[in-house]
Design a protein around this motif. Structure first.
Motif, PDB file in Angstrom:
ATOM      1  N   SER A 108       0.819  -1.212   0.000  1.00 21.46           N
ATOM      2  CA  SER A 108       0.000   0.000   0.000  1.00 21.46           C
ATOM      3  C   SER A 108       0.849   1.257   0.000  1.00 21.46           C
ATOM      4  O   SER A 108       1.876   1.320   0.683  1.00 21.46           O
ATOM      5  CB  SER A 108      -0.915   0.009   1.239  1.00 21.46           C
ATOM      6  N   ASN A 109       0.398   2.251  -0.752  1.00 20.78           N
ATOM      7  CA  ASN A 109       0.942   3.597  -0.632  1.00 20.78           C
ATOM      8  C   ASN A 109       0.341   4.225   0.618  1.00 20.78           C
ATOM      9  O   ASN A 109      -0.850   4.554   0.652  1.00 20.78           O
ATOM     10  CB  ASN A 109       0.607   4.428  -1.868  1.00 20.78           C
ATOM     11  N   PHE A 110       1.174   4.372   1.645  1.00 20.53           N
ATOM     12  CA  PHE A 110       0.692   4.837   2.951  1.00 20.53           C
ATOM     13  C   PHE A 110       1.876   5.462   3.675  1.00 20.53           C
ATOM     14  O   PHE A 110       3.012   5.013   3.538  1.00 20.53           O
ATOM     15  CB  PHE A 110       0.163   3.663   3.766  1.00 20.53           C
ATOM     16  N   GLY A 111       1.600   6.504   4.450  1.00 21.25           N
ATOM     17  CA  GLY A 111       2.652   7.188   5.175  1.00 21.25           C
ATOM     18  C   GLY A 111       3.094   6.453   6.426  1.00 21.25           C
ATOM     19  O   GLY A 111       2.361   5.632   6.976  1.00 21.25           O
ATOM     20  N   MET A 137       9.223   2.019   3.128  1.00 17.92           N
ATOM     21  CA  MET A 137      10.153   1.477   2.143  1.00 17.92           C
ATOM     22  C   MET A 137      10.872   2.570   1.368  1.00 17.92           C
ATOM     23  O   MET A 137      11.891   2.299   0.715  1.00 17.92           O
ATOM     24  CB  MET A 137       9.396   0.550   1.177  1.00 17.92           C
ATOM     25  N   GLY A 138      10.325   3.786   1.398  1.00 23.20           N
ATOM     26  CA  GLY A 138      10.921   4.866   0.646  1.00 23.20           C
ATOM     27  C   GLY A 138      10.737   4.739  -0.851  1.00 23.20           C
ATOM     28  O   GLY A 138      11.513   5.291  -1.642  1.00 23.20           O
ATOM     29  N   MET A 139       9.724   4.029  -1.261  1.00 22.38           N
ATOM     30  CA  MET A 139       9.381   3.862  -2.678  1.00 22.38           C
ATOM     31  C   MET A 139       7.872   3.706  -2.774  1.00 22.38           C
ATOM     32  O   MET A 139       7.204   3.394  -1.787  1.00 22.38           O
ATOM     33  CB  MET A 139      10.121   2.675  -3.298  1.00 22.38           C
ATOM     34  N   ILE A 140       7.335   3.951  -3.961  1.00 23.62           N
ATOM     35  CA  ILE A 140       5.894   4.099  -4.074  1.00 23.62           C
ATOM     36  C   ILE A 140       5.387   3.417  -5.347  1.00 23.62           C
ATOM     37  O   ILE A 140       6.097   3.364  -6.361  1.00 23.62           O
ATOM     38  CB  ILE A 140       5.549   5.618  -4.053  1.00 23.62           C
ATOM     39  N   LYS A 141       4.201   2.851  -5.261  1.00 21.51           N
ATOM     40  CA  LYS A 141       3.550   2.337  -6.472  1.00 21.51           C
ATOM     41  C   LYS A 141       3.198   3.519  -7.376  1.00 21.51           C
ATOM     42  O   LYS A 141       2.822   4.570  -6.867  1.00 21.51           O
ATOM     43  CB  LYS A 141       2.266   1.577  -6.114  1.00 21.51           C
ATOM     44  N   PRO A 142       3.284   3.379  -8.685  1.00 25.51           N
ATOM     45  CA  PRO A 142       3.541   2.152  -9.449  1.00 25.51           C
ATOM     46  C   PRO A 142       5.001   1.974  -9.885  1.00 25.51           C
ATOM     47  O   PRO A 142       5.254   1.281 -10.875  1.00 25.51           O
ATOM     48  CB  PRO A 142       2.650   2.353 -10.675  1.00 25.51           C
ATOM     49  N   ASP A 143       5.959   2.557  -9.180  1.00 22.89           N
ATOM     50  CA  ASP A 143       7.361   2.377  -9.549  1.00 22.89           C
ATOM     51  C   ASP A 143       7.727   0.890  -9.484  1.00 22.89           C
ATOM     52  O   ASP A 143       7.389   0.201  -8.508  1.00 22.89           O
ATOM     53  CB  ASP A 143       8.277   3.172  -8.620  1.00 22.89           C
ATOM     54  N   ALA A 144       8.429   0.416 -10.487  1.00 21.71           N
ATOM     55  CA  ALA A 144       8.791  -1.010 -10.545  1.00 21.71           C
ATOM     56  C   ALA A 144       9.586  -1.449  -9.328  1.00 21.71           C
ATOM     57  O   ALA A 144       9.499  -2.612  -8.905  1.00 21.71           O
ATOM     58  CB  ALA A 144       9.566  -1.299 -11.825  1.00 21.71           C
ATOM     59  N   ASP A 169      -2.845   1.928 -13.015  1.00 14.16           N
ATOM     60  CA  ASP A 169      -1.401   2.023 -13.167  1.00 14.16           C
ATOM     61  C   ASP A 169      -0.667   1.082 -12.224  1.00 14.16           C
ATOM     62  O   ASP A 169       0.362   0.490 -12.585  1.00 14.16           O
ATOM     63  CB  ASP A 169      -0.921   3.469 -12.990  1.00 14.16           C
ATOM     64  N   ASN A 170      -1.203   0.910 -11.024  1.00 16.51           N
ATOM     65  CA  ASN A 170      -0.574  -0.020 -10.075  1.00 16.51           C
ATOM     66  C   ASN A 170      -0.713  -1.470 -10.535  1.00 16.51           C
ATOM     67  O   ASN A 170       0.214  -2.276 -10.387  1.00 16.51           O
ATOM     68  CB  ASN A 170      -1.190   0.153  -8.694  1.00 16.51           C
ATOM     69  N   ILE A 171      -1.877  -1.780 -11.087  1.00 20.83           N
ATOM     70  CA  ILE A 171      -2.108  -3.130 -11.605  1.00 20.83           C
ATOM     71  C   ILE A 171      -1.222  -3.396 -12.816  1.00 20.83           C
ATOM     72  O   ILE A 171      -0.604  -4.465 -12.951  1.00 20.83           O
ATOM     73  CB  ILE A 171      -3.599  -3.310 -11.962  1.00 20.83           C
ATOM     74  N   ARG A 177       5.533  -7.244 -14.234  1.00 15.66           N
ATOM     75  CA  ARG A 177       6.543  -8.061 -13.559  1.00 15.66           C
ATOM     76  C   ARG A 177       6.129  -9.529 -13.500  1.00 15.66           C
ATOM     77  O   ARG A 177       6.825 -10.341 -12.897  1.00 15.66           O
ATOM     78  CB  ARG A 177       6.800  -7.521 -12.154  1.00 15.66           C
ATOM     79  N   GLY A 178       4.981  -9.847 -14.064  1.00 18.58           N
ATOM     80  CA  GLY A 178       4.547 -11.234 -14.116  1.00 18.58           C
ATOM     81  C   GLY A 178       3.574 -11.635 -13.034  1.00 18.58           C
ATOM     82  O   GLY A 178       3.195 -12.814 -12.940  1.00 18.58           O
TER      83      GLY A 178
END
Length: 206
Positions: A108-111, A137-144, A169-171, A177-178
């Motif tokens: 999830s994209n969450f703070g 994690m310091g990264m966010i969807k939809p970044d690979a 976009d997230n899907i 990535r499979g």
């Protein structure tokens, strides 16, 4: 291909995320339209989801938009009510999968700071086997990179992961990535998907 883990998005899958509706209820539809036209609330939340400090980003945004100062601070002061309510059937499906012994993850994209506030209101958010929270994690969807990080951490082949999210976009990024995917447009469709995959029976998914 067998499913080794089911991965849930949170916002608009397990709890609703419709800030426009919250503000329409509290300040009226006309003022809500005006505020969202002038203030990039969703952009503000993207910064928080990417790891910036919740209180600081909200306060900075409020200070930059004096006319809407009090309203913007409502997001900080009433977060558990803004990201609300729960989606009961989705919660039921999560718990049924756990009962069947199917590993369930959250992606999830969450703070960092506002996620525990939501967990306190909705304890089922703490019931996942693994949490992949973008702010941590310091990264966010939809970044690979965030999908790659999930794969590396769980050690499961991408094609054995079933992921649901409400955003195309997230899907699309997960599918690239499979991963196996389901675009969430309501809990009934998600329930049907889990039955079709053989993870739950029709009775279990009701």
């Amino acid at each position: 291909m067998p499913i080794n883990a089911v991965i849930f998005d949170i916002g608009n899958v397990l709890i609703e995320w419709q800030p426009e509706r919250y503000f329409a209820h509290h300040i009226g539809e006309e003022r809500t339209r005006a505020m969202f036209a002038e203030v990039d609330i969703h952009g503000m939340m993207n910064r928080i989801d990417a790891g910036h400090t919740f209180d600081q980003v909200v306060e900075e945004t409020a200070q930059a938009h004096g006319e809407w100062h009090a309203e913007i601070l409502m997001i900080r002061d009433n977060w558990a009510d803004v990201a609300s309510p729960a989606i009961p059937l989705s919660v039921h499906l999560l718990r049924q999968l756990r009962t069947k012994g199917v590993p369930v993850f959250a992606l999830s994209n969450f703070g960092v700071e506002n996620f525990p506030v939501s967990v306190a209101k909705y304890p089922f958010l703490d019931e996942f086997d693994r949490h992949y929270i973008s702010g941590r994690m310091g990264m966010i969807k939809p970044d690979a990179a965030i999908y790659e990080a999930v794969e590396a951490d769980c050690g499961l082949p991408p094609e054995t992961l079933l992921f649901t999210d409400d955003r195309h976009d997230n899907i699309d990024a997960a599918r690239a990535r499979g991963w196996q995917t389901h675009l969430f447009d309501g809990p009934d469709g998600w329930a049907h998907c889990l039955v079709e995959q053989g993870l739950l029976t029709k009775d279990e998914a009701q």
